[in-house]
Structure formats: C-alpha cells, structure tokens
Write a protein that holds these residues in place. Sequence first.
Motif, PDB file in Angstrom:
ATOM      1  N   LEU A   1      -7.683  -7.948   7.086  1.00  0.00           N
ATOM      2  CA  LEU A   1      -7.591  -8.265   5.502  1.00  0.00           C
ATOM      3  C   LEU A   1      -8.339  -8.558   4.906  1.00  0.00           C
ATOM      4  O   LEU A   1      -8.959  -7.400   4.275  1.00  0.00           O
ATOM      5  N   GLY A   2      -9.071  -9.622   4.162  1.00  0.00           N
ATOM      6  CA  GLY A   2     -10.036  -9.963   3.058  1.00  0.00           C
ATOM      7  C   GLY A   2     -11.243  -9.785   3.321  1.00  0.00           C
ATOM      8  O   GLY A   2     -12.021  -8.633   2.972  1.00  0.00           O
ATOM      9  N   ALA A   3     -11.400  -8.979   4.945  1.00  0.00           N
ATOM     10  CA  ALA A   3     -12.364  -8.214   5.155  1.00  0.00           C
ATOM     11  C   ALA A   3     -12.341  -7.319   5.566  1.00  0.00           C
ATOM     12  O   ALA A   3     -14.097  -6.191   5.109  1.00  0.00           O
ATOM     13  N   LYS A   4     -11.953  -6.692   4.367  1.00  0.00           N
ATOM     14  CA  LYS A   4     -11.643  -5.341   4.442  1.00  0.00           C
ATOM     15  C   LYS A   4     -12.222  -5.385   3.270  1.00  0.00           C
ATOM     16  O   LYS A   4     -12.831  -3.838   2.843  1.00  0.00           O
ATOM     17  N   MET A   5     -12.820  -5.778   2.923  1.00  0.00           N
ATOM     18  CA  MET A   5     -13.933  -5.513   1.115  1.00  0.00           C
ATOM     19  C   MET A   5     -15.272  -5.009   1.153  1.00  0.00           C
ATOM     20  O   MET A   5     -15.875  -3.988   0.209  1.00  0.00           O
ATOM     21  N   THR A   6     -15.439  -4.654   2.618  1.00  0.00           N
ATOM     22  CA  THR A   6     -16.428  -4.457   3.351  1.00  0.00           C
ATOM     23  C   THR A   6     -16.263  -2.256   3.944  1.00  0.00           C
ATOM     24  O   THR A   6     -17.247  -1.724   3.908  1.00  0.00           O
ATOM     25  N   GLU A   7     -15.070  -2.326   3.363  1.00  0.00           N
ATOM     26  CA  GLU A   7     -15.035  -1.003   3.680  1.00  0.00           C
ATOM     27  C   GLU A   7     -14.838   0.150   2.730  1.00  0.00           C
ATOM     28  O   GLU A   7     -14.085  -0.515   1.360  1.00  0.00           O
ATOM     29  N   PRO A   8     -14.970   1.098   1.711  1.00  0.00           N
ATOM     30  CA  PRO A   8     -15.318   2.034   1.388  1.00  0.00           C
ATOM     31  C   PRO A   8     -13.885   1.995   0.364  1.00  0.00           C
ATOM     32  O   PRO A   8     -13.741   2.325  -0.929  1.00  0.00           O
ATOM     33  N   ALA A   9     -12.760   1.585   1.292  1.00  0.00           N
ATOM     34  CA  ALA A   9     -11.762   2.258   0.793  1.00  0.00           C
ATOM     35  C   ALA A   9     -11.136   1.280  -0.666  1.00  0.00           C
ATOM     36  O   ALA A   9     -10.268   1.458  -1.084  1.00  0.00           O
ATOM     37  N   PHE A  10     -11.592  -0.303  -0.199  1.00  0.00           N
ATOM     38  CA  PHE A  10     -12.379  -1.234  -1.586  1.00  0.00           C
ATOM     39  C   PHE A  10     -13.160  -1.019  -2.305  1.00  0.00           C
ATOM     40  O   PHE A  10     -13.077  -0.466  -3.918  1.00  0.00           O
TER      41      PHE A  10
ATOM     42  N   ALA B   1      -6.068  -3.838  -5.649  1.00  0.00           N
ATOM     43  CA  ALA B   1      -6.260  -5.329  -4.480  1.00  0.00           C
ATOM     44  C   ALA B   1      -5.564  -4.518  -2.849  1.00  0.00           C
ATOM     45  O   ALA B   1      -5.224  -4.259  -2.859  1.00  0.00           O
ATOM     46  N   ILE B   2      -6.522  -5.637  -2.276  1.00  0.00           N
ATOM     47  CA  ILE B   2      -6.684  -5.033   0.054  1.00  0.00           C
ATOM     48  C   ILE B   2      -5.829  -5.710  -0.504  1.00  0.00           C
ATOM     49  O   ILE B   2      -4.897  -6.109  -0.577  1.00  0.00           O
ATOM     50  N   THR B   3      -4.723  -4.399   0.589  1.00  0.00           N
ATOM     51  CA  THR B   3      -2.835  -4.999   0.668  1.00  0.00           C
ATOM     52  C   THR B   3      -3.199  -5.925   1.924  1.00  0.00           C
ATOM     53  O   THR B   3      -3.869  -6.358   3.026  1.00  0.00           O
ATOM     54  N   ALA B   4      -1.975  -7.219   1.349  1.00  0.00           N
ATOM     55  CA  ALA B   4      -1.705  -8.414   1.678  1.00  0.00           C
ATOM     56  C   ALA B   4      -3.072  -9.320   1.685  1.00  0.00           C
ATOM     57  O   ALA B   4      -3.841 -10.484   2.761  1.00  0.00           O
ATOM     58  N   ALA B   5      -4.003  -9.173   0.915  1.00  0.00           N
ATOM     59  CA  ALA B   5      -5.197  -9.975   0.634  1.00  0.00           C
ATOM     60  C   ALA B   5      -5.652 -10.246  -0.371  1.00  0.00           C
ATOM     61  O   ALA B   5      -6.651  -9.960  -1.150  1.00  0.00           O
ATOM     62  N   THR B   6      -4.544 -10.549  -1.586  1.00  0.00           N
ATOM     63  CA  THR B   6      -4.768 -10.367  -3.026  1.00  0.00           C
ATOM     64  C   THR B   6      -5.993 -11.640  -3.776  1.00  0.00           C
ATOM     65  O   THR B   6      -6.604 -11.668  -4.363  1.00  0.00           O
ATOM     66  N   ILE B   7      -5.648 -12.434  -2.683  1.00  0.00           N
ATOM     67  CA  ILE B   7      -6.982 -13.911  -2.933  1.00  0.00           C
ATOM     68  C   ILE B   7      -8.412 -13.672  -2.874  1.00  0.00           C
ATOM     69  O   ILE B   7      -9.154 -13.888  -3.548  1.00  0.00           O
ATOM     70  N   SER B   8      -7.887 -12.845  -1.760  1.00  0.00           N
ATOM     71  CA  SER B   8      -9.660 -12.073  -1.286  1.00  0.00           C
ATOM     72  C   SER B   8     -10.419 -11.221  -2.172  1.00  0.00           C
ATOM     73  O   SER B   8     -11.682 -11.127  -3.218  1.00  0.00           O
ATOM     74  N   SER B   9      -9.449 -11.029  -3.027  1.00  0.00           N
ATOM     75  CA  SER B   9      -9.975  -8.789  -4.328  1.00  0.00           C
ATOM     76  C   SER B   9      -9.997 -10.003  -4.962  1.00  0.00           C
ATOM     77  O   SER B   9     -10.552 -10.032  -5.974  1.00  0.00           O
TER      78      SER B   9
END
Length: 212
Positions: free
Chosen positions: A128-137, A162-170
């Motif tokens: 979820l929020g950890a996807k911030m490390t992926e190029p897609a985000f 925003a990252i799907t289901a991780a708006t807070i992290s985004s």
Amino acid sequence: MKKLQSTLPNMLLSLALIAGICGLCLGGVYSLTKDKIDAAAQQKKEAALKEVLPAYETLQEGKVALSEDPARALEYYMAYTGDELVGVAVSTYTKQGFNGEFNLMAGILPDGTLNKVSVLKQGETPGLGAKMTEPAFYAQFEGKHPSSFRFIVKKDGGDVDAITAATISSRAYCDALDRAFKVFTQLTAPEQAPAQETADAQSGATQTSTNL
C-alpha cells in the motif's frame, strides 16, 4: 543456599537486576553496531544525492528550520559544477504518514523544477503506502514545476495520482515535498536571503564544500 522469599521487595530487586543486565547488553550491542549503522546511513545519503541531483562537482551543505516546525532543521545540499548551481537537494520529512514519519531526499533544479526524489526511510504498509518507492508513483513528480503541477493528491484538488488505497501516505509524500520546496525558496529567492542567513546561524549550519 537459602532461597529468597517471594516478597515484593525481593521481586522488585530481581526485576531491577534483570533490567540492568538487559540494559548493559543493549548498550554493548549499540556500541558495537553504531559505527556500522552510521556508515550505512551515510552511504545511503550519498547515493540518494547522486540519484536526485544532476552531475555535480561540489556540495555546499547546511541546515534551515521552517516556521511550521522551528525546532527541527532540515539539511540541504547545494550542488555546483564550477561556480554554477546545478541543483539543490533537501533531506525532508513528513509526520503525516499512515505509520508515522518518513523521510525523502528531494532534488530540485535551479529553476524550481523537481528533478527526482529518493525515499530515505519509510515504514508504510507493504503493498500500500510502501509503493511510494515504485516508479509507478514517484515518476509522476519528475520534471514537474509547482507553477504548472499542483503537488496535491487529486482527491484534494491537485494533480497527483494517489497510491490506490493509500491516500494518507500519498498526502504525506506531498507534504514532505512541500517542505522541500519551501527550503528551496528560502535558499534561492533574493528577498529571502537575510532570513536564510539568520536561520542558518540559529541552527548551527555549516557552509562547507565537499566532494561526494
């Protein structure tokens, strides 16, 4: 050997002894690993600087505190090739992550365009929020300027997917970038120069050139 009676004072003494021994063990382990931990953190920072900034020859580093959190100074690195400024990197943070604080290194070009971002530390939810490390985000931010791209999630009226289901992290990611841009403005806007010098003096900043 006489067995200790199970009384409250004896129980407290036993707990104190156990706690003391554990504390000594932890202290010993920390002393043995501190240098390695510090060296690893330094290597990660240096790698992040090279990732988010254009090629450079020297760095001028310092610290500056923002008005919303005056007790905490942010590290910045002004990158030069010769006498030409080629970019500014800011070690920024947010306290608004789903699992608390996380840290980014944001590289900004002299014209205010965001070059690249590297995640220094995060504990967001895997998948979820950890996807911030992926190029897609994070790729959506590269090459964007605040004048034409709103660094706010679309749900709040901005341009960030925003990252799907991780708006807070985004949102938190954008909050950290907002701090980075504020530091950049203080460093580069002529009218902000006196305030920057004061902030540096108060935070004990060092203005040195280093090669990384």
